[in-house]
Design a protein around this motif. Structure first.
Motif, PDB file in Angstrom:
ATOM      1  N   PRO A 169      -3.249   1.282   5.614  1.00 37.30           N
ATOM      2  CA  PRO A 169      -2.355   2.616   5.464  1.00 37.30           C
ATOM      3  C   PRO A 169      -2.341   3.379   4.122  1.00 37.30           C
ATOM      4  O   PRO A 169      -2.490   4.727   4.072  1.00 37.30           O
TER       5      PRO A 169
ATOM      6  N   THR B 172      -5.216   5.343  10.140  1.00 36.86           N
ATOM      7  CA  THR B 172      -3.916   5.326  10.045  1.00 36.86           C
ATOM      8  C   THR B 172      -3.361   6.190   9.046  1.00 36.86           C
ATOM      9  O   THR B 172      -4.096   6.712   8.008  1.00 36.86           O
ATOM     10  N   ARG B 173      -1.916   6.353   9.073  1.00 34.99           N
ATOM     11  CA  ARG B 173      -1.271   7.112   8.171  1.00 34.99           C
ATOM     12  C   ARG B 173       0.083   6.072   7.740  1.00 34.99           C
ATOM     13  O   ARG B 173       0.803   5.746   8.596  1.00 34.99           O
TER      14      ARG B 173
ATOM     15  N   GLU C 175       3.489   4.801   7.261  1.00 34.90           N
ATOM     16  CA  GLU C 175       4.898   5.150   7.693  1.00 34.90           C
ATOM     17  C   GLU C 175       5.587   5.926   6.453  1.00 34.90           C
ATOM     18  O   GLU C 175       6.463   6.676   6.871  1.00 34.90           O
ATOM     19  N   SER C 176       5.393   5.386   5.014  1.00 36.29           N
ATOM     20  CA  SER C 176       6.008   5.938   3.979  1.00 36.29           C
ATOM     21  C   SER C 176       5.491   7.436   3.957  1.00 36.29           C
ATOM     22  O   SER C 176       6.053   8.202   2.973  1.00 36.29           O
TER      23      SER C 176
ATOM     24  N   ALA D 287       5.930   9.640   6.138  1.00 32.75           N
ATOM     25  CA  ALA D 287       6.516  10.241   7.582  1.00 32.75           C
ATOM     26  C   ALA D 287       7.665  11.225   7.396  1.00 32.75           C
ATOM     27  O   ALA D 287       8.074  11.924   7.995  1.00 32.75           O
TER      28      ALA D 287
END
Length: 506
Positions: free
Chosen positions: A56, A448-449, A451-452, A454
């Motif tokens: 990510p 993917t990206r 979660e940080s 978001a």
């Protein structure tokens, strides 16, 4: 395959050439009536939001053929004018280092105090064409080419410290949305229309940038009174190979000054070239514009403790967390001798860095490292654009690249390869050359990206609440004006729903 009535690229293969089957059905179904998005080779696209990364927060992978095809097509959409940043003004000058960063980098440009390094700096608007006006509400490009003793360093940024999107995969979409609407070719150099706000309202990551773009920062009084930002985190590498993250900031000695909207409209009506004329006349009368170069330096451990991800280009690092350190100054003291030869033909690329400066895994930066060079190959006619005087290094350069369109040099000798033993003066690699940071990126590759990435509203809220009351009113008025030009009700509603997440007073 039946031709779609949707706008955009569609299949050109006649229907009878494809027998009906599962593959054909796949290309017809995507969310009901929408055709499936594919590459130019007809390969269905499963994720058009994220580029392919090694984990990510890892680097973008060269094998991402979807990203490369999309950006390559985008880079080659216009000739010869720049697709974005077409309206620009530039000047020659110098950079002088006043504080050494030798503890953090081996780049001589950042370690040799007192040395004056030639620079060429170009300012630009983003959305309009080369013939548009100087004073629209828009982001300003702020690109500096340092002609260092170790090769050219291009610090290519904007007058706003964040950007609209988190991933280079979305850059063509952003620019297509803000440009003139393709079925009517207007409005020029303006974001107050449906396609831009439709895109923005569906991309909550853009909200922080929207706060800046709707603020007075987007209608500067003068190019001499704008800040500049490298936007991304970069790395500095010292002699021991140790890494420190860095963000670059240009701060105008005249301070930040803007116009209000009514003033901008009057300037636009009176003088389409107001910013260009102002910069030209200031240099002609010896009132040379000057900026301080400041840096934010932080370690991997400090970055891990931030309440946001510094690799996210929609985020700033507040100065309360990492103070600015002034390390040098830039003075612009000479107007180009020929506008086309220099200002128009100058080619910037964030991949141009000297030894001691390296890249982070910022997914927008990773895409830019590819995109700029690809654009220049078309816009400037081929692989020898670096021989144009404004682009050529002022230090010696040598390699085994030969021939190509517009080759202006006369390479001598029989050796055009490496390794070789037939020619004593053949170029060789050096241990002092550029080296990449040996980071341990651990993760499975995928679209993917992190979660940080978001949180899309907290820094937008922080920026809005940092403004004085009149500035908040100006920002709100800008939103009212922009959205009043949007015809589609659901787009306005979506945008307002985002604004309520920023501050209910909006």
């Amino acid at each position: 395959m039946a031709a779609s009535k949707q706008t955009g690229k569609r299949a050109t293969t006649p229907p009878e050439s494809h027998p009906r089957g599962n593959g054909d059905e796949l290309h017809q179904q995507a969310g009901g009536s929408h055709p499936v998005m594919t590459t130019d080779q007809g390969i269905p696209v499963a994720d058009n939001q994220n580029s392919l990364r090694q984990g990510p927060r890892g680097p973008t992978l060269l094998e991402d053929f979807i990203l490369r095809e999309k950006i390559t097509h985008f880079d080659h959409e216009r000739i010869p004018e720049r697709i974005v940043h077409a309206r620009g003004s530039a000047a020659h000058g110098y950079f002088e280092l006043t504080r050494s960063l030798a503890a953090h980098t081996r780049a001589r440009i950042l370690t040799e105090v007192g040395v004056k390094t030639p620079v060429f700096t170009r300012f630009s608007t983003v959305a309009g064409g080369a013939g548009s006006v100087d004073t629209p509400r828009d982001v300003r490009g702020f690109a500096v080419k340092f002609y260092t003793r170790e090769g050219n360093w291009d610090l290519v940024g904007n007058n706003i410290p964040v950007f609209f999107i988190q991933d280079a995969m979305k850059f063509p979409d952003l620019v297509h949305a803000v440009k003139m609407e393709p079925d009517r070719a207007f409005p020029q150099a303006a974001s107050a229309h449906d396609t831009f706000w439709d895109f923005i309202s569906l991309m909550p990551e853009s909200m922080h940038m929207i706060m800046w773009a709707m603020s007075d920062r987007a209608i500067p009084r003068s190019l001499r009174m704008i800040e500049g930002f490298g936007v991304h985190s970069f790395r500095l590498l010292n002699e021991a190979g140790e890494s420190t993250f860095v963000k670059f900031h240009w701060r105008p000695k005249l301070g930040i000054q803007s116009t209000v909207w009514d003033e901008a409209l009057k300037l636009q009506s009176a003088d389409n070239d107001f910013h260009r004329r102002d910069l030209f006349e200031a240099i002609q009368r010896g009132d040379f514009p000057e900026w301080e170069l400041a840096v934010q330096l932080f370690t991997e451990e400090e970055a891990d403790a931030f309440p946001f991800d510094h690799l996210d280009p929609t985020k700033i690092i507040p100065e309360s967390l990492v103070p600015l350190q002034v390390i040098g100054r830039m003075v612009l003291d000479r107007w180009p001798d020929n506008f086309f030869a220099e200002t128009e033909q100058v080619a910037f690329c964030p991949a141009n860095v000297p030894p001691g400066i390296d890249f982070s895994n910022d997914p927008l930066l990773q895409g830019r490292l590819f995109s700029y060079l690809d654009t220049q190959l078309l816009r400037l006619g081929g692989p020898n654009f670096h021989q144009i005087p404004v682009n050529a290094p002022k230090c010696p350069f040598a390699n085994h690249q030969r021939d190509g369109h517009m080759q202006m040099q006369v390479p001598k000798g029989r050796v055009a390869y490496d390794p070789s033993s037939l020619q004593e003066d053949s170029p060789r690699e050096t241990p002092a050359g550029f080296r990449s940071h040996a980071s341990a990126d651990d993760g499975r590759k995928g679209r993917t990206r992190a979660e940080s990435f978001a949180d899309h509203y907290s820094q937008a809220r922080m920026f809005f609440r940092s403004l004085e009351t009149p500035e908040q009113a100006h920002l709100a008025s800008a939103l009212v004006f922009e959205l009043s030009k949007v015809e589609t009700l659901k787009v306005r509603v979506r945008t307002v729903s985002h604004l309520r997440n920023i501050d209910d007073s909006l």
